[in-house]
Design a protein around this motif. Sequence first.
Motif, mmCIF file in Angstrom:
data_model
loop_
_atom_site.group_PDB
_atom_site.id
_atom_site.type_symbol
_atom_site.label_atom_id
_atom_site.label_comp_id
_atom_site.label_asym_id
_atom_site.label_seq_id
_atom_site.Cartn_x
_atom_site.Cartn_y
_atom_site.Cartn_z
ATOM 1 N N ALA A 151 -9.303 -26.697 -24.781
ATOM 2 C CA ALA A 151 -10.488 -26.731 -25.652
ATOM 3 C C ALA A 151 -11.062 -28.141 -25.796
ATOM 4 C CB ALA A 151 -10.104 -26.198 -27.031
ATOM 5 N N ASP A 152 -10.308 -29.158 -25.341
ATOM 6 C CA ASP A 152 -10.640 -30.562 -25.618
ATOM 7 C C ASP A 152 -10.847 -30.790 -27.120
ATOM 8 O OD1 ASP A 152 -10.953 -33.227 -24.979
ATOM 9 O OD2 ASP A 152 -13.120 -33.054 -24.680
ATOM 10 N N HIS A 153 -9.964 -30.204 -27.901
ATOM 11 C CA HIS A 153 -9.981 -30.426 -29.352
ATOM 12 C C HIS A 153 -8.524 -30.405 -29.804
ATOM 13 C CE1 HIS A 153 -12.414 -30.956 -32.884
ATOM 14 N NE2 HIS A 153 -11.658 -30.103 -33.543
ATOM 15 N N HIS A 154 -8.052 -31.538 -30.309
ATOM 16 C CA HIS A 154 -6.614 -31.785 -30.417
ATOM 17 C C HIS A 154 -6.168 -32.008 -31.853
ATOM 18 C CE1 HIS A 154 -8.052 -33.149 -26.448
ATOM 19 N NE2 HIS A 154 -6.889 -32.699 -25.998
ATOM 20 N N PRO A 155 -5.226 -31.222 -32.305
ATOM 21 C CA PRO A 155 -4.655 -31.516 -33.625
ATOM 22 C C PRO A 155 -3.709 -32.702 -33.549
ATOM 23 C CG PRO A 155 -3.506 -29.641 -32.640
ATOM 24 C CD PRO A 155 -4.598 -30.048 -31.676
ATOM 25 N N ASN B 80 -15.756 -26.396 -35.334
ATOM 26 C CA ASN B 80 -14.793 -26.496 -34.226
ATOM 27 C C ASN B 80 -13.337 -26.530 -34.721
ATOM 28 O OD1 ASN B 80 -16.862 -26.658 -32.367
ATOM 29 N ND2 ASN B 80 -16.761 -28.890 -32.147
ATOM 30 N N ASP B 81 -13.091 -27.207 -35.830
ATOM 31 C CA ASP B 81 -11.720 -27.301 -36.345
ATOM 32 C C ASP B 81 -11.206 -25.928 -36.768
ATOM 33 O OD1 ASP B 81 -11.313 -30.253 -36.224
ATOM 34 O OD2 ASP B 81 -13.087 -30.204 -37.502
ATOM 35 N N PHE B 82 -12.082 -25.146 -37.355
ATOM 36 C CA PHE B 82 -11.677 -23.799 -37.789
ATOM 37 C C PHE B 82 -11.502 -22.871 -36.588
ATOM 38 C CE2 PHE B 82 -13.149 -25.793 -41.586
ATOM 39 C CZ PHE B 82 -12.339 -25.276 -42.570
ATOM 40 N N SER C 122 -2.555 -31.171 -38.210
ATOM 41 C CA SER C 122 -3.695 -31.690 -38.956
ATOM 42 C C SER C 122 -4.884 -31.726 -38.003
ATOM 43 C CB SER C 122 -3.353 -33.099 -39.451
ATOM 44 O OG SER C 122 -4.478 -33.707 -40.007
ATOM 45 N N LEU C 123 -5.950 -31.046 -38.368
ATOM 46 C CA LEU C 123 -7.159 -31.013 -37.532
ATOM 47 C C LEU C 123 -8.301 -31.734 -38.235
ATOM 48 C CD1 LEU C 123 -7.106 -27.337 -36.245
ATOM 49 C CD2 LEU C 123 -7.510 -29.334 -34.795
ATOM 50 N N GLN C 124 -9.081 -32.467 -37.435
ATOM 51 C CA GLN C 124 -10.294 -33.124 -37.930
ATOM 52 C C GLN C 124 -11.207 -33.372 -36.737
ATOM 53 O OE1 GLN C 124 -10.621 -37.467 -38.946
ATOM 54 N NE2 GLN C 124 -10.775 -36.670 -41.030
ATOM 55 N N SER C 125 -12.494 -33.373 -36.948
ATOM 56 C CA SER C 125 -13.433 -33.812 -35.906
ATOM 57 C C SER C 125 -13.640 -35.303 -36.108
ATOM 58 C CB SER C 125 -14.742 -33.018 -36.012
ATOM 59 O OG SER C 125 -14.480 -31.687 -35.646
ATOM 60 N N HIS C 126 -12.976 -36.086 -35.243
ATOM 61 C CA HIS C 126 -12.885 -37.528 -35.482
ATOM 62 C C HIS C 126 -14.252 -38.191 -35.496
ATOM 63 C CE1 HIS C 126 -8.831 -36.682 -33.414
ATOM 64 N NE2 HIS C 126 -8.678 -36.623 -34.708
ATOM 65 N N SER C 127 -15.157 -37.693 -34.653
ATOM 66 C CA SER C 127 -16.465 -38.362 -34.540
ATOM 67 C C SER C 127 -17.247 -38.309 -35.844
ATOM 68 C CB SER C 127 -17.277 -37.743 -33.404
ATOM 69 O OG SER C 127 -17.382 -36.353 -33.587
ATOM 70 N N ILE C 128 -16.935 -37.348 -36.714
ATOM 71 C CA ILE C 128 -17.667 -37.262 -37.988
ATOM 72 C C ILE C 128 -16.750 -37.523 -39.184
ATOM 73 C CG2 ILE C 128 -19.475 -35.789 -37.065
ATOM 74 C CD1 ILE C 128 -18.114 -33.365 -38.399
HETATM 75 C C1 LIG Z 1 -14.114 -37.240 -25.555
HETATM 76 C C2 LIG Z 1 -13.408 -36.087 -26.229
HETATM 77 O O1 LIG Z 1 -14.147 -34.913 -26.089
HETATM 78 C C3 LIG Z 1 -13.207 -36.365 -27.702
HETATM 79 O O2 LIG Z 1 -12.508 -37.570 -27.899
HETATM 80 C C4 LIG Z 1 -12.493 -35.241 -28.395
HETATM 81 C C5 LIG Z 1 -11.072 -35.034 -27.951
HETATM 82 N N1 LIG Z 1 -10.306 -34.258 -28.915
HETATM 83 C C6 LIG Z 1 -10.632 -34.226 -30.228
HETATM 84 N N2 LIG Z 1 -9.872 -33.618 -31.095
HETATM 85 C C7 LIG Z 1 -10.168 -33.590 -32.388
HETATM 86 N N3 LIG Z 1 -9.371 -32.949 -33.259
HETATM 87 N N4 LIG Z 1 -11.262 -34.187 -32.859
HETATM 88 C C8 LIG Z 1 -12.118 -34.816 -32.061
HETATM 89 O O3 LIG Z 1 -13.125 -35.337 -32.540
HETATM 90 C C9 LIG Z 1 -11.816 -34.852 -30.675
HETATM 91 N N5 LIG Z 1 -12.623 -35.442 -29.808
#
Ligand SMILES: C[C@H](O)[C@H](O)[C@H]1CNC2=NC(N)=NC(=O)C2=N1
Length: 115
Positions: free
Chosen positions: A74-78, A102-104, A90-96
């Motif tokens: 999913a390219d979304h990592h806890p 997406n976290d849910f 622990s999940l978070q959208s790091h960019s925001i």
């Molecule tokens: C470039 C890549 O898509 C991003 O760094 C992704 C990778 N995995 C991620 N995982 C999570 N949990 N939050 C993110 O914001 C996130 N960003």
Amino acid sequence: MPTSAASALAREVIGPCPRTAAPLSRAESETLLGQVPNWTLSPDGTLLLRAFVLPDFTTAYALVERIAALAEAADHHPDIAFGWGYVRLSLQSHSIGGLHRNDFIMAARIETLPH
Ligand SMILES: C[C@H](O)[C@H](O)[C@H]1CNC2=NC(N)=NC(=O)C2=N1
């Protein structure tokens, strides 16, 4: 067993999360929590949290491996902590710096794993 609401959420697409997206409000997060009832919010509402209690270290590690595979797909990592008999996520959208739908979706996908 995951609820049908969680299954529907799990099938949604994890899309891009622009840095300009507003994090979910606490009220929005609490509504989505209804679909992933094993998860909780951190006190400040910026993290989505889940703890698993498991019989031993090997079982915990096996679950971590399954979660890692889902996260990579999913390219979304806890963030993951684990040890003998437990896995904590622990999940978070790091960019925001907070929660996004997406976290849910990721939480709902994790609920579909055997554990
Ligand atoms: C470039 C890549 O898509 C991003 O760094 C992704 C990778 N995995 C991620 N995982 C999570 N949990 N939050 C993110 O914001 C996130 N960003």
